[in-house]
Design an enzyme around this catalytic site. Structure first.
Site, PDB file in Angstrom:
ATOM      1  N   CYS A  74       2.678  15.974  -8.834  1.00 44.78           N
ATOM      2  CA  CYS A  74       2.449  17.272  -9.470  1.00 44.78           C
ATOM      3  C   CYS A  74       1.975  17.127 -10.904  1.00 44.78           C
ATOM      4  CB  CYS A  74       3.728  18.097  -9.404  1.00 44.78           C
ATOM      5  SG  CYS A  74       4.521  17.988  -7.789  1.00 44.78           S
TER       6      CYS A  74
ATOM      7  N   CYS B  95      11.688  28.873  -4.906  1.00 42.24           N
ATOM      8  CA  CYS B  95      10.672  27.843  -4.692  1.00 42.24           C
ATOM      9  C   CYS B  95       9.279  28.391  -4.992  1.00 42.24           C
ATOM     10  CB  CYS B  95      10.682  27.371  -3.238  1.00 42.24           C
ATOM     11  SG  CYS B  95      12.297  26.807  -2.657  1.00 42.24           S
TER      12      CYS B  95
ATOM     13  N   HIS C 143       1.479  26.629  -6.957  1.00 44.81           N
ATOM     14  CA  HIS C 143       1.523  25.238  -7.387  1.00 44.81           C
ATOM     15  C   HIS C 143       0.531  24.388  -6.589  1.00 44.81           C
ATOM     16  CE1 HIS C 143       2.924  21.529  -8.909  1.00 44.81           C
ATOM     17  NE2 HIS C 143       4.013  21.349  -8.201  1.00 44.81           N
TER      18      HIS C 143
END
Ligand SMILES: [Zn+2]
Lengths: 387, 111
Positions: free
Chosen positions: A84, A207, A333
């Site tokens: 990430c 999340c 994300h």
């Protein structure tokens, strides 16, 4: 050492996109180049962060493919990978190359496409950032890692589930007014604590969503920056550090050392302390992550992060706005694009052009984290009046 | 659960003595590549626990399952990432004991 500035920026929306991985990257890079007066011949290199295109799309060699497609001929182009934190690392490498005089103008991009994969395939691909032989073998997932972190955090500091849920509530509220976000509807604390369990005690609304997207910035030496833009954003400090390779490697699972080390380096280089920061985009892949990050970055004492969010101290109009973009929890994300996406949002704040503008923001911080706390980059940016 | 659990198969750096739960290939303390067996008392304590309800594709169908960080050993302990058997509601500071190691994964259960 050269000073380094952000002179241009471009992004796609983060969300469910139809475009392929190369097209997403090309779009963001093209927009970044068009945002400033840089001719393609003046670009010395392209660094691009990506994590799972090889696994999910079978597409590698992304950096040269993107470079060729936008008309950057013959320049070095390379991909950086750190889960990430992939594009945070790309930014760091470009910054170092300009700082040390190797290059004058570098394009930095991040790109990821994830929503075309089945949830289990996508979870497996993300899980490849964990150590296969230890954490990975047990079936520990990414939400699982932060489930462990939150279990320990609540045990040690007595934080409540409701306080932690306040992170998602805040970020979804912020994301509602960010046209680049995947989720643009607010949620309540009850929505979060009643949502289904994913990795106890983490629930679905704790999340971040998967997303597709790309973001890019153009970096230049300060010597030449003003010939390309009237509003260069100075890179005041940069940090990049390695943390622990697996969950069992932490003596204290509530502190991710990659972040504390990268932050220390970035603050030292910028000559500032956490209290000098006006606006923050940090790595809230899970609600629990934002709380830990806010403490690891030095904004709150250990154990006080959860109460600080619940008290509104990190809201857009709070004493230290954190993730006014909506963060990963609302923006989504797209892992390899996240780091540059955060820098994009901070730059908008410093230019005074953000949809959730923080009044008088002059110093901004972007924090990107990869793996089970294995790698982190921290970037401190300063508004154009300070260049 | 009165019987003592099986010994836990820890290893030790032959040169500096650092204890390892998961395999090491090179000692992170001294750089040695030589390790010797150093079995530990198989009793342990949970440091943190989660229940995986959305697994990756290589663990599909096993959910829900519990993963924990455990401090294993008696006088001397090492921290390891493990599976907890039988899905009990274990949390930080609860006692657990080593069961066995299968496919490279340590399994523990409530003590
Ligand atoms: Zn040793």
């Amino acid at each position: 050492m050269n000073d380094v500035c952000v002179i241009g920026m471009g992004t796609t929306e983060f969300g469910v996109r139809e475009e392929g991985i190369v097209e997403l990257g090309v779009t963001a890079v093209g927009r970044a180049l068009r945002s400033c007066d840089v001719d393609r011949e003046e670009v010395d290199a392209l660094y691009l962060g990506n994590f799972v295109a090889g696994m999910l799309e079978g597409q590698e060699t992304l950096a040269p493919l993107v470079a060729d497609s936008v008309g950057l001929v013959g320049v070095p182009a390379m991909k950086t990978e750190g889960a990430c934190a992939s594009s945070g690392i790309a930014f760091r490498q470009a910054y170092q190359a300009i700082r040390t005089g190797v290059h004058d103008v570098v394009v930095v991009a991040g790109v990821e496409r994830m929503t075309n994969a089945e949830t289990s395939e996508f979870t497996r691909a993300l899980g490849s950032a964990a150590d296969h032989g230890t954490d990975g073998a047990t079936g520990l997932t990414f939400p699982g890692f932060y489930g462990l972190v939150l279990d320990r955090y609540m045990h040690e500091y007595g934080a409540t589930r409701e306080q932690v849920a306040a992170v998602s509530v805040k970020n979804r509220k912020n994301g509602a007014s960010n046209p680049r976000a995947r989720f643009r509807s607010p949620v309540t604390v009850d929505d979060v604590v009643d949502s289904r369990l994913v990795a106890d005690p983490l629930r679905l609304y704790d999340c971040c969503p998967a997303a597709d997207g790309a973001a890019a910035v153009v970096l230049a030496s300060a010597d030449v920056a003003e010939s390309y833009t009237e509003t260069p954003i100075a890179v005041l400090g940069s940090g990049h550090a390695t943390g622990r390779s697996a969950a069992y490697r932490y003596d204290d699972l509530t502190t991710l050392e990659a972040t504390t080390l990268a932050a220390e380096e970035a603050y030292d280089e910028a000559g500032i302390s956490p209290s000098d920061v006006d606006v923050v985009e940090l790595h809230d892949c899970f609600s629990a992550a934002e709380i830990g990050d806010s403490e690891d970055l030095g904004f709150f004492e250990k154990g006080e992060g959860a109460a600080a969010v619940a008290a509104g101290r990190t809201a857009v109009d709070g004493e230290l706005p954190i993730n006014p973009s909506g963060g990963l929890l609302a923006k989504g994300h797209p892992v390899g694009a996240t780091g540059i996406g955060q820098i994009y949002e901070v730059c908008l704040q410093l230019l005074g052009e953000h949809e959730n503008q923080v009044d008088g923001a002059e110093v901004g911080l972007a924090h990107n984290l990869g793996g089970s706390g294995a790698v982190s980059t921290v970037t401190v940016l300063g508004g154009p009046s300070g260049v | 659960m009165s019987e003592s659990p099986p010994e836990f198969p820890a290893t030790r750096c032959a040169d500096c003595g650092l204890l390892y739960g998961h395999e090491a290939y090179i000692c992170r303390e001294c750089g040695s590549e030589t390790f010797e067996r150093a079995p530990l008392d198989g009793s342990g304590t949970v440091y943190a626990r989660t229940t995986i309800r959305v697994p990756g594709s290589d663990h599909q169908g096993e959910e829900p399952f519990e993963v924990a960080i455990v401090d294993v050993g008696g006088e001397e302990t090492v921290r390891v990432t493990v599976r907890i058997e039988e899905n009990p509601e274990l949390g930080p500071d609860d006692p657990v004991e080593f069961v066995d190691r299968r496919d490279g994964v340590f399994y523990f259960r409530a003590a």
